[in-house]
Scaffold this active site. Structure first.
Site, PDB file in Angstrom:
ATOM      1  CG  PHE A  81     -19.266  13.916  23.661  1.00 22.68           C
ATOM      2  CD1 PHE A  81     -19.937  15.132  23.595  1.00 22.68           C
ATOM      3  CD2 PHE A  81     -17.883  13.938  23.773  1.00 22.68           C
ATOM      4  CE1 PHE A  81     -19.249  16.332  23.626  1.00 22.68           C
ATOM      5  CE2 PHE A  81     -17.181  15.141  23.807  1.00 22.68           C
ATOM      6  CZ  PHE A  81     -17.865  16.344  23.736  1.00 22.68           C
ATOM      7  CG  LEU A  82     -21.385   7.912  28.162  1.00 23.32           C
ATOM      8  CD1 LEU A  82     -22.715   7.769  28.853  1.00 23.32           C
ATOM      9  CD2 LEU A  82     -20.392   6.893  28.709  1.00 23.32           C
ATOM     10  NE  ARG A  83     -26.240   8.095  21.738  1.00 20.36           N
ATOM     11  CZ  ARG A  83     -26.459   7.543  20.565  1.00 20.36           C
ATOM     12  NH1 ARG A  83     -27.531   7.850  19.891  1.00 20.36           N
ATOM     13  NH2 ARG A  83     -25.623   6.657  20.060  1.00 20.36           N
ATOM     14  CE  LYS A 104     -21.649  16.582  27.821  1.00 22.21           C
ATOM     15  NZ  LYS A 104     -22.069  15.405  27.109  1.00 22.21           N
ATOM     16  N   GLY A 112     -41.011  13.779  20.221  1.00 19.50           N
ATOM     17  CA  GLY A 112     -41.299  13.071  21.469  1.00 19.50           C
ATOM     18  C   GLY A 112     -42.046  13.974  22.428  1.00 19.50           C
ATOM     19  CB  CYS A 152     -27.481  15.162  30.036  1.00 20.44           C
ATOM     20  SG  CYS A 152     -26.555  13.981  31.032  1.00 20.44           S
ATOM     21  CE  LYS A 167     -31.259   7.094  25.969  1.00 18.60           C
ATOM     22  NZ  LYS A 167     -30.098   7.657  25.325  1.00 18.60           N
TER      23      LYS A 167
HETATM   24  P1  NAD Z   1     -24.646   9.770  38.648  1.00 20.17           P
HETATM   25  O1  NAD Z   1     -25.510  10.531  39.563  1.00 20.17           O
HETATM   26  O2  NAD Z   1     -25.156   8.537  37.990  1.00 20.17           O
HETATM   27  O3  NAD Z   1     -23.308   9.333  39.425  1.00 20.17           O
HETATM   28  C1  NAD Z   1     -22.550  10.189  40.201  1.00 20.17           C
HETATM   29  C2  NAD Z   1     -21.842   9.342  41.272  1.00 20.17           C
HETATM   30  O4  NAD Z   1     -20.909  10.184  41.941  1.00 20.17           O
HETATM   31  C3  NAD Z   1     -22.787   8.798  42.352  1.00 20.17           C
HETATM   32  O5  NAD Z   1     -22.619   7.402  42.462  1.00 20.17           O
HETATM   33  C4  NAD Z   1     -22.353   9.530  43.622  1.00 20.17           C
HETATM   34  O6  NAD Z   1     -22.474   8.740  44.796  1.00 20.17           O
HETATM   35  C5  NAD Z   1     -20.906   9.822  43.317  1.00 20.17           C
HETATM   36  N1  NAD Z   1     -20.321  10.926  44.080  1.00 20.17           N
HETATM   37  C6  NAD Z   1     -20.858  12.131  44.400  1.00 20.17           C
HETATM   38  N2  NAD Z   1     -19.971  12.861  45.091  1.00 20.17           N
HETATM   39  C7  NAD Z   1     -18.850  12.122  45.201  1.00 20.17           C
HETATM   40  C8  NAD Z   1     -17.580  12.341  45.786  1.00 20.17           C
HETATM   41  N3  NAD Z   1     -17.278  13.489  46.395  1.00 20.17           N
HETATM   42  N4  NAD Z   1     -16.664  11.369  45.719  1.00 20.17           N
HETATM   43  C9  NAD Z   1     -16.962  10.197  45.098  1.00 20.17           C
HETATM   44  N5  NAD Z   1     -18.132   9.931  44.521  1.00 20.17           N
HETATM   45  C10 NAD Z   1     -19.074  10.886  44.570  1.00 20.17           C
HETATM   46  O7  NAD Z   1     -24.119  10.817  37.574  1.00 20.17           O
HETATM   47  P2  NAD Z   1     -23.795  10.544  36.022  1.00 20.17           P
HETATM   48  O8  NAD Z   1     -25.064  10.431  35.254  1.00 20.17           O
HETATM   49  O9  NAD Z   1     -22.775   9.486  35.903  1.00 20.17           O
HETATM   50  O10 NAD Z   1     -23.160  11.950  35.615  1.00 20.17           O
HETATM   51  C11 NAD Z   1     -21.890  12.337  36.071  1.00 20.17           C
HETATM   52  C12 NAD Z   1     -21.429  13.549  35.261  1.00 20.17           C
HETATM   53  O11 NAD Z   1     -21.267  13.172  33.897  1.00 20.17           O
HETATM   54  C13 NAD Z   1     -22.419  14.718  35.240  1.00 20.17           C
HETATM   55  O12 NAD Z   1     -21.689  15.918  35.207  1.00 20.17           O
HETATM   56  C14 NAD Z   1     -23.172  14.528  33.940  1.00 20.17           C
HETATM   57  O13 NAD Z   1     -23.686  15.743  33.433  1.00 20.17           O
HETATM   58  C15 NAD Z   1     -22.072  14.005  33.043  1.00 20.17           C
HETATM   59  N6  NAD Z   1     -22.539  13.177  31.919  1.00 20.17           N
HETATM   60  C16 NAD Z   1     -23.523  12.253  32.133  1.00 20.17           C
HETATM   61  C17 NAD Z   1     -23.917  11.438  31.063  1.00 20.17           C
HETATM   62  C18 NAD Z   1     -25.015  10.424  31.224  1.00 20.17           C
HETATM   63  O14 NAD Z   1     -25.445   9.871  30.236  1.00 20.17           O
HETATM   64  N7  NAD Z   1     -25.504  10.151  32.415  1.00 20.17           N
HETATM   65  C19 NAD Z   1     -23.275  11.552  29.821  1.00 20.17           C
HETATM   66  C20 NAD Z   1     -22.260  12.495  29.669  1.00 20.17           C
HETATM   67  C21 NAD Z   1     -21.889  13.295  30.734  1.00 20.17           C
HETATM   68  C1  UGA Z   2     -27.419  13.024  25.925  1.00 17.31           C
HETATM   69  C2  UGA Z   2     -26.511  13.157  24.703  1.00 17.31           C
HETATM   70  O1  UGA Z   2     -27.107  12.488  23.593  1.00 17.31           O
HETATM   71  C3  UGA Z   2     -25.133  12.559  24.973  1.00 17.31           C
HETATM   72  O2  UGA Z   2     -24.281  12.771  23.852  1.00 17.31           O
HETATM   73  C4  UGA Z   2     -24.534  13.234  26.194  1.00 17.31           C
HETATM   74  O3  UGA Z   2     -23.299  12.654  26.533  1.00 17.31           O
HETATM   75  C5  UGA Z   2     -25.483  13.110  27.368  1.00 17.31           C
HETATM   76  O4  UGA Z   2     -26.782  13.664  27.023  1.00 17.31           O
HETATM   77  C6  UGA Z   2     -24.965  13.878  28.533  1.00 17.31           C
HETATM   78  O5  UGA Z   2     -24.324  14.879  28.392  1.00 17.31           O
HETATM   79  O6  UGA Z   2     -25.205  13.421  29.634  1.00 17.31           O
HETATM   80  P1  UGA Z   2     -28.840  11.068  27.024  1.00 17.31           P
HETATM   81  O7  UGA Z   2     -29.402  12.142  27.887  1.00 17.31           O
HETATM   82  O8  UGA Z   2     -28.363   9.824  27.659  1.00 17.31           O
HETATM   83  O9  UGA Z   2     -27.601  11.649  26.179  1.00 17.31           O
HETATM   84  O10 UGA Z   2     -29.941  10.625  25.981  1.00 17.31           O
HETATM   85  P2  UGA Z   2     -30.407  11.105  24.515  1.00 17.31           P
HETATM   86  O11 UGA Z   2     -30.499   9.909  23.667  1.00 17.31           O
HETATM   87  O12 UGA Z   2     -29.632  12.230  24.010  1.00 17.31           O
HETATM   88  O13 UGA Z   2     -31.906  11.592  24.828  1.00 17.31           O
HETATM   89  C7  UGA Z   2     -32.162  12.741  25.599  1.00 17.31           C
HETATM   90  C8  UGA Z   2     -33.647  13.074  25.536  1.00 17.31           C
HETATM   91  O14 UGA Z   2     -34.009  13.525  24.234  1.00 17.31           O
HETATM   92  C9  UGA Z   2     -34.559  11.883  25.827  1.00 17.31           C
HETATM   93  O15 UGA Z   2     -35.675  12.304  26.563  1.00 17.31           O
HETATM   94  C10 UGA Z   2     -34.978  11.411  24.451  1.00 17.31           C
HETATM   95  O16 UGA Z   2     -36.199  10.715  24.440  1.00 17.31           O
HETATM   96  C11 UGA Z   2     -35.081  12.733  23.716  1.00 17.31           C
HETATM   97  N1  UGA Z   2     -34.907  12.590  22.259  1.00 17.31           N
HETATM   98  C12 UGA Z   2     -33.717  12.183  21.738  1.00 17.31           C
HETATM   99  C13 UGA Z   2     -35.972  12.902  21.428  1.00 17.31           C
HETATM  100  O17 UGA Z   2     -37.073  13.284  21.898  1.00 17.31           O
HETATM  101  N2  UGA Z   2     -35.794  12.800  20.074  1.00 17.31           N
HETATM  102  C14 UGA Z   2     -34.620  12.409  19.519  1.00 17.31           C
HETATM  103  O18 UGA Z   2     -34.531  12.346  18.263  1.00 17.31           O
HETATM  104  C15 UGA Z   2     -33.560  12.085  20.373  1.00 17.31           C
END
Ligand code: NAD
Ligand code: UGA
Length: 458
Positions: free
Chosen positions: A151-153, A206, A255, A262, A322
């Site tokens: 759930f991190l942002r 999620k 916004g 995500c 953001k």
């Molecule tokens: P990302 O694109 O930043 O990183 C994914 C990494 O996985 C890349 O470095 C890629 O090279 C690697 N990869 C791909 N296929 C692979 C394999 N077969 N073996 C090893 N490495 C491999 O993605 P992310 O933003 O970290 O997101 C990952 C997942 O977490 C997604 O499902 C996303 O929805 C979820 N998520 C993301 C966030 C966020 O803030 N970014 C927050 C919560 C959940």
């Molecule tokens: C979001 C969720 O907040 C995380 O809890 C979740 O883990 C993540 O998606 C994910 O599943 O990957 P993130 O996408 O990093 O995190 O950023 P947010 O801070 O949620 O912002 C998402 C978008 O909404 C941005 O474009 C932001 O500018 C916009 N936003 C957010 C608004 O327009 N208004 C708000 O009040 C908050």
């Protein structure tokens, strides 16, 4: 505990580093070996505040290492987290290719009793599918599959890890449950709620969480539009509703439409899952369409309200989806800038961290490394990301640099009175009024915000 993180992206790196700083022995593996080489030099492939220091600490005490060799990364691990990307499929659902190929890659090397933990955001039923796949590959070998959604942002990932509202542990057997609980035992001891449930529920939680948060944003954006037309002030309205604890005051900042890696893809996937199961998620379907329309509508507004002729220069400040991240995936800038280009504008852009990533998506724009220089001779300036650096800009200096006098603030960074004092016309979100240039007009600010208008008078 020995933990391997498959995928060293935003989630894999931050979670891996934090777990290592909790005392676990963590190996971050990525299929991209160049990424691993960079990480070994602490040359971070992503910008995330606080990550580099935490990573250095974890490596120094020997709890964190990086590897591009799958066998040695996985063979001793008690838990193997899959944190690879789950992008949108063309149908709107998610593309699970990376998850399945990661599972296939690790399968031959897992030790007996290991637990695969799916951290990537995946649709309901994915853990079960991975379980079946592993069973096919490894036969009767005793390997379990669990789910631990993240759930991190971005931008506040380190703090979000350290101070979670809850931790969701999805397990369909006792051993996986025990293992997950022991990984997060420190959090349980200090009273962080643990939602211990099935893998299917964890997967649903999620998506429902992201869909709900996105809906709050979509809702407040629509309310902001109404405030503009009716002469209201979105700040007062959000405060008025947010103090009701059933609503809460977070995620109510208007916004230019939510973006990022995500919310857009996860709302699409949630809607697609609803359709697939015959339980349509109509609210979310509408939200997705409204969010896309908003980006276009706000782009059109720039051209229309500033009466920009083709060939005018427009400066866009902020490309990241953001603040505090270099991520531009589905950022508003990537919809608004192409619209401006198609309308014949010359566009100059600036972002403190995201310019490098944005270059892959934007052509035909002028890149600048300084917001003041970027604004030189522009007819209008548009703020799309809420960087603190932008909030701190000297508006007097900015006003002198522009050739025109329009400031579009799609993050409500400034006080209308302050902007007007610098002789700029100001369009923000959920606040009526575009002030005229003459200083005399500042007197009209005394009556701002104006009386709520009856519909006929808008
Ligand atoms: P990302 O694109 O930043 O990183 C994914 C990494 O996985 C890349 O470095 C890629 O090279 C690697 N990869 C791909 N296929 C692979 C394999 N077969 N073996 C090893 N490495 C491999 O993605 P992310 O933003 O970290 O997101 C990952 C997942 O977490 C997604 O499902 C996303 O929805 C979820 N998520 C993301 C966030 C966020 O803030 N970014 C927050 C919560 C959940
Ligand atoms: C979001 C969720 O907040 C995380 O809890 C979740 O883990 C993540 O998606 C994910 O599943 O990957 P993130 O996408 O990093 O995190 O950023 P947010 O801070 O949620 O912002 C998402 C978008 O909404 C941005 O474009 C932001 O500018 C916009 N936003 C957010 C608004 O327009 N208004 C708000 O009040 C908050």
């Amino acid at each position: 505990m020995q933990i391997t993180m498959i995928g060293a992206g935003y989630v894999g790196l931050t979670t891996g580093t934090c777990l290592a700083n909790m005392g676990h022995d963590v190996c971050c593996y990525d299929i991209d070996s160049r990424r691993i080489t960079r990480l070994e030099r602490f040359d971070l492939p992503i910008y995330e505040p606080g990550l580099e220091n935490a990573m250095r600490r974890a490596v120094e005490v020997g709890h964190l290492r990086f590897s591009s060799k799958i066998r040695t990364s996985v063979s001793e691990a008690d838990a193997v987290f899959i944190a690879v990307g789950t992008p949108s499929a063309p149908t709107g659902g998610i593309d699970l290719t990376h998850v399945f190929s990661a599972a296939r890659q690790i399968a031959p090397h897992l030790k007996r009793g290991a637990v695969i933990v799916i951290k990537s955001t995946v649709v309901v039923g994915t853990a079960q599918r991975v379980r079946e796949m592993i069973a096919r590959e490894r036969g009767a070998f005793d390997i379990r599959v669990a789910s631990n959604p993240e759930f991190l942002r971005e931008g506040s990932a380190m703090r979000d890890f350290a101070e979670p509202d809850r931790i969701v542990l999805g397990a369909d057997d006792a051993r996986s449950r025990r293992l997950l609980r022991s990984i997060y035992g420190t959090f349980e001891k200090i009273g962080i709620p643990m939602v211990v449930t099935s893998t299917g529920n964890a997967e649903l939680i999620k998506y429902a969480a992201n869909a709900f948060l996105a809906m709050k944003i979509g809702f407040i954006n629509d309310v902001a539009d109404l405030c503009e037309k009716a002469g209201g002030d979105i700040a007062d309205v959000t405060r008025g509703i947010g103090l009701d604890h059933r609503i809460g005051d977070s995620f109510l900042q208007p916004g230019p439409g939510f973006g990022g890696s995500c919310f857009p893809k996860d709302t699409r996937a949630f809607a697609a899952t609803g359709r697939q199961y015959g339980a349509p998620q109509k609210l979310i379907e509408t939200l997705i369409a409204r969010n896309d329309q908003r980006k276009t509508a706000l782009a059109r507004r720039i051209v229309k309200e500033a009466r920009l002729a083709p060939g005018s220069k427009v400066t866009v400040l902020g490309l990241a989806f953001k603040a505090n991240t270099d991520d531009v995936r589905e950022a508003a800038a990537l919809s608004i800038i192409p619209f401006l280009r198609e309308a014949g504008m010359h566009v100059t852009v600036h972002d403190p961290k995201a310019a490098f990533n944005a270059r892959a998506h934007l052509s035909d724009v002028t890149w600048s490394d300084c917001p003041y220089k970027a604004c030189k001779d522009a007819a209008a300036v548009v703020f799309l990301t809420e960087w603190e650096e932008y909030r701190a800009l000297d508006l007097g200096r900015l006003a002198k640099t522009l050739s025109g006098d329009f400031l579009f603030d799609y993050r409500n960074l400034f006080e209308p009175r302050t902007v007007a004092r610098h002789g700029l016309r100001y369009a923000s979100l959920g606040r009526s009024t575009i002030f005229t240039r003459q200083r005399a007009d500042v007197s009209s600010l005394e009556t701002w915000p104006r009386q709520i208008a009856a519909p006929g008078h808008i």
